[in-house]
Design an enzyme around this catalytic site. Structure first.
Site, PDB file in Angstrom:
ATOM      1  N   ARG B  13      13.210   5.850  -7.532  1.00 53.43           N
ATOM      2  CA  ARG B  13      13.080   4.650  -8.357  1.00 53.43           C
ATOM      3  C   ARG B  13      11.762   3.931  -8.083  1.00 53.43           C
ATOM      4  NH1 ARG B  13      11.947  -0.733  -7.948  1.00 53.43           N
ATOM      5  NH2 ARG B  13      13.157  -0.810  -6.005  1.00 53.43           N
ATOM      6  N   ASP B  14      11.611   3.376  -6.916  1.00 49.42           N
ATOM      7  CA  ASP B  14      10.446   2.545  -6.598  1.00 49.42           C
ATOM      8  C   ASP B  14       9.159   3.374  -6.585  1.00 49.42           C
ATOM      9  OD1 ASP B  14       8.883   0.411  -5.803  1.00 49.42           O
ATOM     10  OD2 ASP B  14       9.748   0.227  -3.817  1.00 49.42           O
ATOM     11  N   HIS B 209      12.168  -3.868   3.849  1.00 44.22           N
ATOM     12  CA  HIS B 209      11.430  -3.048   2.877  1.00 44.22           C
ATOM     13  C   HIS B 209       9.952  -3.395   3.054  1.00 44.22           C
ATOM     14  CE1 HIS B 209      11.235  -1.098  -1.247  1.00 44.22           C
ATOM     15  NE2 HIS B 209      10.037  -1.643  -1.153  1.00 44.22           N
ATOM     16  N   HIS B 211       5.852  -2.806   3.108  1.00 48.07           N
ATOM     17  CA  HIS B 211       4.784  -2.069   2.431  1.00 48.07           C
ATOM     18  C   HIS B 211       3.637  -1.789   3.394  1.00 48.07           C
ATOM     19  CE1 HIS B 211       5.743  -2.667  -2.115  1.00 48.07           C
ATOM     20  NE2 HIS B 211       6.670  -2.041  -1.460  1.00 48.07           N
ATOM     21  N   CYS B 242      -0.125   1.781  -5.327  1.00 49.58           N
ATOM     22  CA  CYS B 242      -0.492   0.602  -6.083  1.00 49.58           C
ATOM     23  C   CYS B 242      -1.509   1.027  -7.137  1.00 49.58           C
ATOM     24  CB  CYS B 242      -1.101  -0.397  -5.107  1.00 49.58           C
ATOM     25  SG  CYS B 242      -1.336  -1.985  -5.832  1.00 49.58           S
ATOM     26  N   ASN B 251       4.509   1.787  -0.554  1.00 48.38           N
ATOM     27  CA  ASN B 251       5.701   1.968   0.257  1.00 48.38           C
ATOM     28  C   ASN B 251       5.433   2.665   1.589  1.00 48.38           C
ATOM     29  OD1 ASN B 251       7.885   0.882  -1.288  1.00 48.38           O
ATOM     30  ND2 ASN B 251       7.473   2.472  -2.808  1.00 48.38           N
TER      31      ASN B 251
END
Lengths: 325, 325
Positions: B13-14, B209, B211, B242, B251
């Protein structure tokens, strides 16, 4: 007053020696100038190994000569690697005041790289260190494979303690413990530093040289920091990759380390933006993308800036990117 | 028995939502199969946002349907992001049993991305969460910009605590605290988790979560781990970069996290080699180099293997690389 943590910069030596491109002496000098302007107190600028071994650093004497004014005008020490007596002699001739020696905590790794047993290396280096001290030089000593060996795997953690104590007794002022293979983990760092403490070694004499091969370098630094270490080796933009894996990472990127330390409230004495610009400079010289995370962020932010400030543009890009969660 | 730490996988997903390439449903299903085979217990497989917003994930219902057998046959929960009631309805229709909501701890970021105040988002999401719970679904809630905002910079750390408590009261079982901008540092992580502890929040309800934009993600995870958090979000091979900075990292890479946790003695329930192979697979599908450190090491080691084993070849390459110190 915030606590001081020192970043020992290795890019001009440990970074450039691994590049296939031979960088012009002019560019090396310009790079070192930028590093000094960023506030570094310790920069390893070259290596007095045989030019045939490392043609990238064959101009060591010239680099030392052409950067001598920077040493005189700034609170900075320039270091060079010396493998043996001959290397030390060349360093002395060049007028440099600080040298670094190296051996491995792993018997097999030492044998394959230096063609000596660790005991033999230690004996030879003790003499080199004593000679350097007689010349009034500062000496740092690297121990590689402290956290694992490419041949032996596990390395007895007490070996590094014993070797370090011998090197300190011989006259080295600092021991840099290397995670040559990038296999280390934070629990292991805490364990090994704990062994140095238990053996009565002043932690102010230690540095950590962590490799980011598996992404763990900065977490390992954090564990070292929590254990009391206050000096860490790093390389601008993560320069010093591994030739067998294009894009793979070797050295911890200095900008990432500086960012973390400063955000945590430590005083590094460094200007992060200036250091990041030094990374952009050497990337342009080399003509290939360097892997440091902050470096890539910095470059990307600048590239997308347009008329807006880089910071706000970067922020907007990031925000858009995360707009859906 | 070693302590369990959970890795919540967000790549399908991400990761994929940020790719310019739209991945075929077949490849998504094959990727999710590989993740399940690696031992993941939680995988976020898609998003029920408007297909017009995220065309990369427009096949959410089909992905859910075509992976349903994996849920039935394995001890794994598949999650999908839902922005609102309509998204929840689609998730329910698809037969999925677990959803994730999202809002921001930063007023400006929330306004720009969701076009609501945080208070409005919280009210709307509480209803969505309640409805999901009535359907018997599990609910996770993301709070973004906990460690910094691209618009506001500093974000009051107590806001995340207040919002998290409201979301838990509404029926969410887990809150994932997002470092959306990658600005976080380990001291800040320890401070914020300490505030949750002080407020009486069960740390078993939290995930981090982080980054890796500035290289600090894994160090931040370590600080979270030391503070008592036992669930961390990550993305295979660092998928989810990004878009404004090619090569820059968003991530945290799952392989790096898994490597560190396992080497520290934690039980992740995951097979690192299998996860790394899932990374190689999705990289081949996307046709671009993914930034994860372990991923690049793994790929490089395999690429240089020849007739030797990848591990020993990698070791040799590393050793050669460091031969001169």
């Amino acid at each position: 007053m915030s606590e001081r943590v020192n970043v020992y910069e290795v890019a001009p030596r440990d970074g450039l020696q691994n590049e296939s491109t031979v960088v012009e002496t002019d560019d090396k000098v310009a790079f070192i100038e930028r590093l000094v302007a960023s506030g570094y107190r310790d920069v390893e600028i070259s290596s007095f190994v045989r030019p045939r071994w490392v043609p990238q650093l064959a101009d060591a004497s010239e680099v030392v000569a052409r950067t001598a004014h920077l040493r005189d005008e700034n609170d900075v020490t320039f270091w060079a690697l010396v493998p043996n007596r001959r290397g030390l002699d060349r360093a002395v001739e060049s007028g440099l005041g600080a040298v670094a020696t190296f051996l491995s905590a792993s018997e097999t790794h030492n044998k394959k790289n230096i063609n000596r047993t660790v005991r033999e290396s230690l004996a030879a280096q003790s003499e080199v260190i004593a000679s350097a001290r007689e010349e009034g030089m500062r000496v740092r000593a690297y121990i590689s494979c402290v956290f694992g060996c490419p041949y032996e795997g596990h390395v007895d953690p007490d070996r590094a303690v014993d070797i370090a104590q011998a090197l300190l007794s011989a006259g080295a002022e600092q021991i840099s413990l290397g995670d040559t293979t990038g296999m280390g983990n934070p629990a292991q760092v805490a364990d090994i530093i704990g062994r140095f403490k238990a053996a009565g070694v002043d932690l102010g004499r230690l540095a950590l040289h962590m490799h980011d091969t598996r992404g763990t370098a900065l977490a390992n630094v954090l564990a070292g920091l929590q254990s009391g270490v206050r000096c860490f080796d790093a390389s601008i933009a993560g320069l010093g990759g591994c030739p067998y894996a294009p894009g793979a990472s070797g050295n911890l990127a200095s900008e990432d380390l500086i960012y973390m330390l400063q955000e945590m409230g430590y005083d590094t004495g460094l200007d992060l933006e200036s250091a990041a610009q030094a990374g952009d400079f050497i990337e342009d010289v080399l003509g290939r993308e360097l892997p440091g995370r902050y470096h890539l962020y910095h470059r990307g932010a600048a590239g997308s800036a347009g008329s807006a400030s880089t910071a706000s543009t970067a922020g907007t890009g990031r925000a858009r990117n995360s707009a859906r969660g």
